[in-house]
Write a protein that holds these residues in place. Structure first.
Motif, PDB file in Angstrom:
ATOM      1  N   VAL A 103      -2.772   7.149   1.599  1.00 48.38           N
ATOM      2  CA  VAL A 103      -3.993   6.717   1.094  1.00 48.38           C
ATOM      3  C   VAL A 103      -4.793   7.677   1.096  1.00 48.38           C
ATOM      4  CG1 VAL A 103      -5.789   4.782   1.475  1.00 48.38           C
ATOM      5  CG2 VAL A 103      -3.229   4.213   1.487  1.00 48.38           C
ATOM      6  N   TYR A 104      -5.427   7.999   2.085  1.00 50.12           N
ATOM      7  CA  TYR A 104      -6.377   9.120   2.435  1.00 50.12           C
ATOM      8  C   TYR A 104      -6.328  10.221   1.615  1.00 50.12           C
ATOM      9  CZ  TYR A 104     -10.016  12.285   4.589  1.00 50.12           C
ATOM     10  OH  TYR A 104     -11.028  13.041   4.903  1.00 50.12           O
ATOM     11  N   PHE A 125       0.631  -1.104  -0.010  1.00 52.82           N
ATOM     12  CA  PHE A 125       0.115  -0.149   0.023  1.00 52.82           C
ATOM     13  C   PHE A 125       0.797   1.365   0.129  1.00 52.82           C
ATOM     14  CE2 PHE A 125      -3.605  -2.760   0.617  1.00 52.82           C
ATOM     15  CZ  PHE A 125      -4.714  -2.196   0.613  1.00 52.82           C
ATOM     16  N   THR A 126       1.996   1.172   0.857  1.00 50.44           N
ATOM     17  CA  THR A 126       2.709   2.560   0.878  1.00 50.44           C
ATOM     18  C   THR A 126       3.468   2.720  -0.744  1.00 50.44           C
ATOM     19  OG1 THR A 126       3.451   1.963   3.101  1.00 50.44           O
ATOM     20  CG2 THR A 126       4.847   3.344   1.807  1.00 50.44           C
ATOM     21  N   THR A 175       1.461   5.677   6.005  1.00 50.94           N
ATOM     22  CA  THR A 175       0.579   4.975   5.035  1.00 50.94           C
ATOM     23  C   THR A 175      -0.617   5.242   4.741  1.00 50.94           C
ATOM     24  OG1 THR A 175       2.161   2.987   4.994  1.00 50.94           O
ATOM     25  CG2 THR A 175      -0.030   2.913   3.730  1.00 50.94           C
ATOM     26  N   TYR A 211       0.601   3.873  -3.400  1.00 48.45           N
ATOM     27  CA  TYR A 211      -0.227   4.924  -3.139  1.00 48.45           C
ATOM     28  C   TYR A 211       0.940   6.207  -2.995  1.00 48.45           C
ATOM     29  CZ  TYR A 211      -4.351   2.403  -2.996  1.00 48.45           C
ATOM     30  OH  TYR A 211      -5.498   1.431  -3.312  1.00 48.45           O
ATOM     31  N   PRO A 261      -9.990   4.351   2.934  1.00 47.53           N
ATOM     32  CA  PRO A 261      -9.413   4.538   4.329  1.00 47.53           C
ATOM     33  C   PRO A 261     -10.006   3.976   5.229  1.00 47.53           C
ATOM     34  CG  PRO A 261      -8.827   6.535   3.158  1.00 47.53           C
ATOM     35  CD  PRO A 261      -9.895   5.534   2.368  1.00 47.53           C
ATOM     36  N   TRP A 278      -4.754  10.406  -1.351  1.00 46.49           N
ATOM     37  CA  TRP A 278      -4.942   9.833  -2.845  1.00 46.49           C
ATOM     38  C   TRP A 278      -6.234   9.774  -2.952  1.00 46.49           C
ATOM     39  CZ3 TRP A 278      -7.138   5.557  -4.827  1.00 46.49           C
ATOM     40  CH2 TRP A 278      -7.232   5.368  -5.908  1.00 46.49           C
ATOM     41  N   ALA A 279      -7.169   8.813  -1.932  1.00 44.49           N
ATOM     42  CA  ALA A 279      -8.538   8.916  -2.113  1.00 44.49           C
ATOM     43  C   ALA A 279      -9.406   9.862  -2.359  1.00 44.49           C
ATOM     44  CB  ALA A 279      -8.831   7.767  -0.931  1.00 44.49           C
TER      45      ALA A 279
END
Length: 252
Positions: A131-132, A79-80, A127, A83, A157, A134-135
């Protein structure tokens, strides 16, 4: 084997710089712990040791350790990498300094929070912040989580938060990452576009000078020899001579 190594090296060098440095540091830290080159006791966040014994590396190492090699490590690293790379290649394309500013903001905010909350390692929170952001910047992207759930990107997230809860992990680190991600998103994408709003997170110019390529001057007019195709050596003189020959009277 040689072809695999070449392909791996090529893929590694094609990674954007910030993603490459951060993920490499995370993997190398885990390898160092596995080989007992360093101890976990030298890496975790400890305000007392930072302040009283000046162990300043503890401001950075909590972001580099995701646990020993296993499911949790590989899950977080995937995930790291994914994203972090997508943010750097799309949202921050050509703006490496701004991306580093996001790293600095997130790191400082998490370290500040860790002084008041008992958190030893912050890699997972970092991470979740990536993700947050990017989302929220890709609200219409459809996601599929292990083939079980289909949802739009802004819910990712929260899905990861629920997944941590199902695994019995503490969600305080996830909540911290999401909260700081939301603060960054608000300060960078929402507040500047509000009436009376302005950009608060301003990237220092020296960081731009170091990280970002110099923009091309639109008024720059290259010399003929610097243009594509090179300089037309003698072309003009040959044309002039041809014109002069055409103007001469023919002799019978």
């Amino acid at each position: 084997m040689a072809n695999f190594q070449t392909l791996f090296l090529q893929a590694y060098l094609e990674m954007p710089p910030v993603t490459r440095v951060y993920t490499t540091a995370c993997v190398m830290t885990t390898i160092a712990v596995k080989l007992e080159v360093v101890s976990l006791f030298q890496l975790y966040f400890n305000p007392q040791l930072i302040i009283k014994q000046y162990q300043l590396w503890r401001l950075i190492t909590p972001f580099l350790f995701f646990g020993n090699f296993g499911f949790n490590f590989f899950f977080n690293m995937i995930f790291t990498y994914r994203y972090c790379r997508m943010l750097e290649e799309v949202s921050f394309r050509g703006k490496t300094a701004d991306f580093l500013m996001m790293f600095i903001f997130g790191g400082v905010a998490m370290i500040t929070a860790a002084f008041f909350v008992n958190l030893l390692f912050l890699g997972q929170a970092f991470t979740l912040m990536l993700v947050y952001v990017w989302a929220r910047r890709n609200p219409y992207v459809r996601m599929n989580f292990f083939g079980l759930l289909t949802f739009n990107a802004p819910y990712l997230p929260w899905v990861l938060l629920g997944f941590s809860l199902l695994l019995g992990n503490s969600i305080s680190v996830d909540v911290l990452g999401m909260a700081i991600g939301h603060v960054y998103y608000f300060l960078e994408d929402i507040f500047p576009n509000q009436p009376g709003g302005r950009k608060i997170l301003v990237t220092p110019q020296f960081l731009k000078n170091i990280c970002d390529p110099s923009p091309e001057d639109p008024a720059y007019d290259p010399a003929p020899e610097d243009r594509p195709g090179g300089f037309e050596w003698g072309g003009a003189n040959q044309q002039d001579r041809g014109d002069q020959a055409a103007d001469r009277p023919h002799q019978d």
